[in-house]
Design a protein around this motif. Structure first.
Motif, PDB file in Angstrom:
ATOM      1  N   SER A  61       0.519  -1.329   0.083  1.00 26.45           N
ATOM      2  CA  SER A  61       0.141   0.018   0.011  1.00 26.45           C
ATOM      3  C   SER A  61       0.903   1.401   0.030  1.00 26.45           C
ATOM      4  CB  SER A  61      -0.843   0.054   1.160  1.00 26.45           C
ATOM      5  OG  SER A  61      -0.300   0.080   2.552  1.00 26.45           O
ATOM      6  N   ARG A  62       2.222   1.085   0.478  1.00 22.43           N
ATOM      7  CA  ARG A  62       2.972   2.549   0.141  1.00 22.43           C
ATOM      8  C   ARG A  62       2.572   3.572   1.190  1.00 22.43           C
ATOM      9  NH1 ARG A  62       5.002   2.544  -6.178  1.00 22.43           N
ATOM     10  NH2 ARG A  62       5.808   0.398  -6.339  1.00 22.43           N
ATOM     11  N   GLY A  63       2.079   3.270   2.155  1.00 26.12           N
ATOM     12  CA  GLY A  63       1.809   4.216   3.186  1.00 26.12           C
ATOM     13  C   GLY A  63       0.278   4.596   3.252  1.00 26.12           C
ATOM     14  N   ALA A  64      -0.595   4.128   2.145  1.00 28.98           N
ATOM     15  CA  ALA A  64      -1.765   4.533   2.290  1.00 28.98           C
ATOM     16  C   ALA A  64      -2.612   3.789   3.186  1.00 28.98           C
ATOM     17  CB  ALA A  64      -2.538   4.265   0.905  1.00 28.98           C
ATOM     18  N   GLU A  65      -3.621   4.365   3.708  1.00 27.08           N
ATOM     19  CA  GLU A  65      -4.650   3.733   4.569  1.00 27.08           C
ATOM     20  C   GLU A  65      -5.309   2.428   3.626  1.00 27.08           C
ATOM     21  OE1 GLU A  65      -7.092   5.531   7.695  1.00 27.08           O
ATOM     22  OE2 GLU A  65      -8.494   5.335   6.308  1.00 27.08           O
ATOM     23  N   VAL A  66      -5.748   1.501   4.371  1.00 32.67           N
ATOM     24  CA  VAL A  66      -6.355   0.386   3.892  1.00 32.67           C
ATOM     25  C   VAL A  66      -7.516  -0.154   4.720  1.00 32.67           C
ATOM     26  CG1 VAL A  66      -6.280  -2.156   3.163  1.00 32.67           C
ATOM     27  CG2 VAL A  66      -4.186  -0.464   2.677  1.00 32.67           C
ATOM     28  N   LYS A  67      -8.633  -0.300   4.231  1.00 28.48           N
ATOM     29  CA  LYS A  67      -9.600  -0.899   4.948  1.00 28.48           C
ATOM     30  C   LYS A  67      -9.545  -2.320   4.978  1.00 28.48           C
ATOM     31  CE  LYS A  67     -11.813   3.072   6.507  1.00 28.48           C
ATOM     32  NZ  LYS A  67     -13.179   3.198   6.035  1.00 28.48           N
ATOM     33  N   VAL A  68      -9.745  -2.857   6.309  1.00 26.44           N
ATOM     34  CA  VAL A  68      -9.798  -4.499   6.082  1.00 26.44           C
ATOM     35  C   VAL A  68     -10.977  -5.293   6.729  1.00 26.44           C
ATOM     36  CG1 VAL A  68      -7.289  -4.174   6.614  1.00 26.44           C
ATOM     37  CG2 VAL A  68      -8.822  -4.402   8.681  1.00 26.44           C
TER      38      VAL A  68
END
Length: 316
Positions: A61-68
């Motif tokens: 994700s390279r530092g991006a926020e990810v919803k899981v």
């Protein structure tokens, strides 16, 4: 090796072997179906060797926020729990360290000798994981690689055993690569388990047979899951501070706890901590069997010195 008067199914999963036992013969097929469904979902969430898994998407994700997903959120929290309980000795940010050692694919695909892939990569530190429980959102700094191998298998064993027992109303034991979870009513004489270096070894392997009636039992060892990196002998239990395989006075540590997850957290941390693990385990009141490289055995907090007798035949 596991023995008990119960219906048994053995199968391969997560690059290792699994054993499912239930106390009611007629529900074994249904239990296996439930376990397979759960393990399939766990694999899709936590397998860093699958490009379509949630953990691979997060690591890229390279530092991006990810919803899981809710399932992956639970797995992340299990990894963070391990880090908190061990003051970072079991750290979920060891992904880059393991990859630099050559553990960058399913273990079955690692040759006994692999090329050096880069310098040691110390863990980034679990505190750097940006975890928002209320939003089920996570952010990893660039370059940080999550690996849940130290906790996900034991957590999955707990989850599957509990589900099968609740749905089917029977006693269940599930071993995933030697991470053993028990749920429901155990057989009259309990589940007999052989604590040894390799969970796949036979009943005559050096070790000790103990009886488990509840909770979990986990064994961590530097004698299995080993390979050579260049000219160096390496294994899969990494000291986060250095990114190197732990050089421990212990060859194998088995721990019993209220859950398989907590047992595995403690057994892994004990390998990493070395001699001080004896005091730590004793203070926690965790029964443990610690084996030095010369075979000398030390026990803590009520781990039995001999197995109690029980008239239970070996499983086929």
């Amino acid at each position: 090796m596991i023995t008990a008067p119960a219906a048994c199914d053995r199968f391969a999963v997560f690059g290792t072997s699994a054993v499912l036992l239930v106390t009611t013969d007629s529900v074994l097929r249904d239990a296996r179906s439930l376990v397979d469904g759960e393990l399939g979902a766990v694999d899709l969430a936590c397998n860093r060797f699958r490009p379509d898994s949630e953990i691979s998407i997060l690591n890229g994700s390279r530092g991006a926020e990810v919803k899981v997903s809710g399932l992956f959120a639970e797995a992340i929290e299990a990894g963070l729990r391990a880090a908190r309980l061990t003051a970072g000795d079991v750290d979920p940010t060891c992904g880059a360290a393991l990859a630099s050692l050559g553990y960058d694919r399913d273990f079955a695909l690692i040759t006994k000798s692999c090329l050096v892939t880069g310098p040691p990569a110390p863990a980034a530190g679990w505190q750097r994981i940006g975890w928002d429980r209320s939003r089920a959102a996570v952010r990893l700094p660039r370059g940080v690689q999550l690996d849940l191998g130290a906790t996900a298998k034991a957590w999955a064993a707990d989850r599957c055993a509990r589900l099968a027992s609740q749905r089917l109303g029977c006693g269940v034991l599930l071993s995933l690569g030697g991470d053993i979870a028990v749920a429901g009513q155990a057989p009259a004489h309990g589940w007999r388990v052989r604590a040894t270096d390799d969970h796949a070894a036979g009943p005559d392997a050096p070790g000790q047979t103990v009886v488990v009636s509840s909770g979990g039992l986990a064994t961590s060892s530097v004698a299995v899951r080993t390979w050579r990196r260049g000219g160096e002998h390496v294994h899969h239990i990494v000291r986060p501070a250095t990114g190197r395989p732990a050089r421990s006075c212990w060859r194998t540590v088995s721990v019993a706890a209220a859950s398989c997850l907590d047992a595995n957290i403690a057994s892994t941390a004990a390998i990493i901590r070395g001699e001080p693990a004896l005091t730590w385990l004793t203070e926690l009141g965790l029964p443990a069997r610690l084996v030095r490289h010369d075979g000398t055995v030390t026990r803590t907090a009520g781990w039995p010195r001999i197995a109690p007798d029980a008239p239970t035949p070996d499983l086929p």
